[in-house]
Write an enzyme that holds these catalytic residues in place. Structure first.
Site, PDB file in Angstrom:
ATOM      1  N   GLY A   8       0.818  -1.205   0.000  1.00  0.00           N
ATOM      2  CA  GLY A   8       0.000   0.000   0.000  1.00  0.00           C
ATOM      3  C   GLY A   8       0.847   1.249   0.000  1.00  0.00           C
ATOM      4  N   ALA A   9       0.594   2.112  -0.992  1.00  0.00           N
ATOM      5  CA  ALA A   9       1.361   3.360  -1.097  1.00  0.00           C
ATOM      6  C   ALA A   9       0.472   4.564  -0.851  1.00  0.00           C
ATOM      7  CB  ALA A   9       2.043   3.449  -2.464  1.00  0.00           C
ATOM      8  N   VAL A  75      -2.725  -6.665  -4.228  1.00  0.00           N
ATOM      9  CA  VAL A  75      -2.492  -7.596  -3.117  1.00  0.00           C
ATOM     10  C   VAL A  75      -3.776  -8.395  -2.903  1.00  0.00           C
ATOM     11  CG1 VAL A  75      -1.944  -7.796  -0.656  1.00  0.00           C
ATOM     12  CG2 VAL A  75      -0.792  -6.068  -2.061  1.00  0.00           C
ATOM     13  N   GLU A 162     -16.343  18.597   2.177  1.00  0.00           N
ATOM     14  CA  GLU A 162     -15.289  19.136   1.295  1.00  0.00           C
ATOM     15  C   GLU A 162     -15.685  18.980  -0.175  1.00  0.00           C
ATOM     16  OE1 GLU A 162     -11.502  17.415   2.814  1.00  0.00           O
ATOM     17  OE2 GLU A 162     -11.203  19.441   3.558  1.00  0.00           O
ATOM     18  N   ASP A 290      -5.127   3.774   8.103  1.00  0.00           N
ATOM     19  CA  ASP A 290      -6.544   3.490   8.368  1.00  0.00           C
ATOM     20  C   ASP A 290      -6.806   2.010   8.618  1.00  0.00           C
ATOM     21  OD1 ASP A 290      -6.685   6.109   7.807  1.00  0.00           O
ATOM     22  OD2 ASP A 290      -7.934   5.943   6.020  1.00  0.00           O
TER      23      ASP A 290
HETATM   24  P1  NAD Z   1     -17.252   9.961   8.248  1.00  0.00           P
HETATM   25  O1  NAD Z   1     -17.564   8.664   8.867  1.00  0.00           O
HETATM   26  O2  NAD Z   1     -16.378  10.897   8.968  1.00  0.00           O
HETATM   27  O3  NAD Z   1     -18.634  10.759   7.921  1.00  0.00           O
HETATM   28  C1  NAD Z   1     -19.726  10.098   7.319  1.00  0.00           C
HETATM   29  C2  NAD Z   1     -21.032  10.801   7.649  1.00  0.00           C
HETATM   30  O4  NAD Z   1     -22.083  10.101   6.999  1.00  0.00           O
HETATM   31  C3  NAD Z   1     -21.353  10.809   9.133  1.00  0.00           C
HETATM   32  O5  NAD Z   1     -21.657  12.108   9.542  1.00  0.00           O
HETATM   33  C4  NAD Z   1     -22.569   9.868   9.241  1.00  0.00           C
HETATM   34  O6  NAD Z   1     -23.471  10.266  10.260  1.00  0.00           O
HETATM   35  C5  NAD Z   1     -23.206  10.022   7.863  1.00  0.00           C
HETATM   36  N1  NAD Z   1     -24.036   8.858   7.527  1.00  0.00           N
HETATM   37  C6  NAD Z   1     -23.752   7.539   7.742  1.00  0.00           C
HETATM   38  N2  NAD Z   1     -24.797   6.763   7.364  1.00  0.00           N
HETATM   39  C7  NAD Z   1     -25.750   7.600   6.866  1.00  0.00           C
HETATM   40  C8  NAD Z   1     -27.036   7.403   6.301  1.00  0.00           C
HETATM   41  N3  NAD Z   1     -27.582   6.176   6.170  1.00  0.00           N
HETATM   42  N4  NAD Z   1     -27.742   8.485   5.861  1.00  0.00           N
HETATM   43  C9  NAD Z   1     -27.218   9.729   5.959  1.00  0.00           C
HETATM   44  N5  NAD Z   1     -26.010   9.971   6.506  1.00  0.00           N
HETATM   45  C10 NAD Z   1     -25.272   8.932   6.949  1.00  0.00           C
HETATM   46  O7  NAD Z   1     -16.686   9.604   6.770  1.00  0.00           O
HETATM   47  P2  NAD Z   1     -15.777  10.480   5.775  1.00  0.00           P
HETATM   48  O8  NAD Z   1     -16.219  11.894   5.728  1.00  0.00           O
HETATM   49  O9  NAD Z   1     -15.748   9.716   4.499  1.00  0.00           O
HETATM   50  O10 NAD Z   1     -14.343  10.426   6.421  1.00  0.00           O
HETATM   51  C11 NAD Z   1     -13.672   9.185   6.625  1.00  0.00           C
HETATM   52  C12 NAD Z   1     -12.334   9.410   7.327  1.00  0.00           C
HETATM   53  O11 NAD Z   1     -11.446  10.128   6.456  1.00  0.00           O
HETATM   54  C13 NAD Z   1     -12.499  10.249   8.576  1.00  0.00           C
HETATM   55  O12 NAD Z   1     -11.655   9.737   9.569  1.00  0.00           O
HETATM   56  C14 NAD Z   1     -12.044  11.610   8.164  1.00  0.00           C
HETATM   57  O13 NAD Z   1     -11.476  12.317   9.252  1.00  0.00           O
HETATM   58  C15 NAD Z   1     -11.010  11.303   7.081  1.00  0.00           C
HETATM   59  N6  NAD Z   1     -10.976  12.417   6.113  1.00  0.00           N
HETATM   60  C16 NAD Z   1     -10.186  13.485   6.408  1.00  0.00           C
HETATM   61  C17 NAD Z   1     -10.185  14.585   5.563  1.00  0.00           C
HETATM   62  C18 NAD Z   1      -9.353  15.806   5.946  1.00  0.00           C
HETATM   63  O14 NAD Z   1      -8.521  15.692   6.848  1.00  0.00           O
HETATM   64  N7  NAD Z   1      -9.582  16.956   5.344  1.00  0.00           N
HETATM   65  C19 NAD Z   1     -10.955  14.590   4.395  1.00  0.00           C
HETATM   66  C20 NAD Z   1     -11.742  13.478   4.121  1.00  0.00           C
HETATM   67  C21 NAD Z   1     -11.747  12.390   4.991  1.00  0.00           C
END
Ligand code: NAD
Length: 393
Positions: A8-9, A75, A162, A290
């Site tokens: 994984g990269a 993999v 975002e 992760d």
């Molecule tokens: P997340 O789990 O943080 O957010 C998902 C959201 O979807 C939650 O608020 C949840 O309540 C909602 N949800 C889940 N099931 C649902 C449903 N059935 N109907 C409606 N809403 C629902 O997921 P993510 O945003 O993909 O992030 C994943 C990871 O990646 C996190 O740890 C995040 O911190 C990280 N990430 C970081 C950055 C950054 O640092 N800028 C950017 C993107 C992701």
């Protein structure tokens, strides 16, 4: 020297590789393409901020020494008993393994969601989202069906928010180029919980709502997605949303290879490690990013963030070298720089070193975090070349 293999990269794998590369230690890195991309910037590629290739850094541009070997392969399994990584191009044996295969989308068993939604899982899928939206808007100019102009995002975590910011920057330009009135576009983010962005301070969240509402986006909280059929989201309570573009941003889980390969995993499929990032199931396997179920001193699991992944990857590589040299390994005590969420190219929100920030400062801090990452990965060579990769500045 023992044979070290990294699978994984992503952030963790590349930071581990960069560490070994700097020390001139031989290793093999296995990845399913020959470039590294910045996962937390995929929303930019999906939203059309820049061309997709700007988000891909050739792995061999980072690892330039002859001591590293890149194997481009998928993999398919880890044979712990025989210390072998199974790949689409054959078996690779190891004395030490750094496992950092990252995440996949978590669909929580919601019917039809996987089949009928797009998701940002890698660079290709991010580029696909942009093409899909372009295509839907083109179709509207041909048949006038307004469903083509409806985009629904499922989940208002960092990915959903975002991506929405990027789309609110991009879509007005797309409309202008196709002569579509902007008022006809319906961009909505549907969130099950009563609030958006739980990782951002509560007093900053209204700024996000205000920014997006002014630009013409809708944030719907307390609205749960129950099922998805072709082009239709079915919400709790019976309402349906018909949309030409449905994007799932509702969560992630570790790559299922870990559970399939017999590691001890948590409910999100992450494999348990000790404080040295060493698998509790096998002392020659280090798990980072992760994929790792690592806990702090109070037993709280570390969240799957890029900054944790980077620090875990570097520590895994360092600890393998310490172990080889029969010196004590170092525990994982990550530095928390904060959380930054971009709301498009020019505005952001979050915290930096404990200080809440919003607006232009938020966007600048996010750009700064990209430069920092490039510096850590490839020093001046990458950071000095930042206009080629991921940065506007
Ligand atoms: P997340 O789990 O943080 O957010 C998902 C959201 O979807 C939650 O608020 C949840 O309540 C909602 N949800 C889940 N099931 C649902 C449903 N059935 N109907 C409606 N809403 C629902 O997921 P993510 O945003 O993909 O992030 C994943 C990871 O990646 C996190 O740890 C995040 O911190 C990280 N990430 C970081 C950055 C950054 O640092 N800028 C950017 C993107 C992701």
């Amino acid at each position: 020297m023992s044979k070290i293999v990294i699978v994984g990269a992503g952030y963790a794998g590349m930071m581990a590789a960069a560490h070994l590369d700097r020390e001139g230690i031989p290793f093999t890195i296995v990845n399913n393409h020959d470039y590294h991309y910045l996962t937390i910037l995929l929303h930019e590629a999906a939203g059309g901020r820049d061309d997709g290739e700007k988000y891909a850094i050739p792995i061999k541009e980072v690892l330039r020494k002859d001591t590293s070997e890149l194997v481009v392969a998928e993999v398919t399994g880890i044979d712990k008993a025989n210390r072998v990584v199974k790949t689409s191009t054959g078996d690779i044996s190891y004395d030490y393994l750094i496992y950092s295969l990252g995440w996949v989308s978590e669909y929580f068993g919601i019917k039809g969601l996987k089949e009928y939604s797009l998701s940002i899982t890698n660079l290709d899928s991010a580029i696909e989202i942009r093409k899909h939206i372009d295509n839907q808007f083109q179709l509207y100019t041909q048949d006038g069906d307004e469903r083509h102009l409806r985009i629904a995002l499922g989940g208002a975590g960092l990915t959903g928010i975002e991506l929405m910011g990027e789309l609110l920057d991009y879509l007005p330009k797309l409309c202008k180029s196709l002569n579509i009135p902007w008022e006809k576009v319906d961009l909505q983010c549907i969130e099950a919980m009563p609030t958006i962005l739980p990782m951002v301070a509560e007093h900053l969240r209204p700024f996000v709502v205000e920014t997006y509402t002014k630009k013409g986006g809708k944030l719907r909280t307390g609205t749960k997605i129950n099922e998805v059929t072709e082009g239709v989201i079915h919400l709790d309570g019976g309402e349906t949303v018909e949309a030409g573009t449905i994007i799932w941003t509702g969560g992630v889980r570790a790559n299922p290879l870990l559970s399939e390969s017999g590691f001890t995993v948590d409910r999100r499929g992450r494999a348990k490690v000790n404080e040295f990032m060493q698998s509790v199931d096998d002392e020659v396997i280090f798990i980072a990013g992760d994929s790792a179920w690592a806990e702090d001193a109070n037993g709280r699991p570390y969240p799957p963030t890029a900054q944790n992944a980077e620090q875990m990857g570097a520590l895994a590589a360092k600890n393998i070298l310490l172990r080889e040299r029969r010196r004590p390994m170092e525990p994982f005590h990550p530095r928390d720089w904060g959380t930054l969420c971009s709301l498009g190219a020019e505005v952001g929100v979050g915290s930096f070193m404990g200080v809440p920030i919003k607006g232009v400062m938020g966007a600048l801090a996010k750009e700064g975090s990209k430069a920092k990452y490039l510096w850590e990965l490839g020093g001046m060579r990458l950071a000095g070349n930042r206009s080629k990769y991921v940065m506007k500045l």
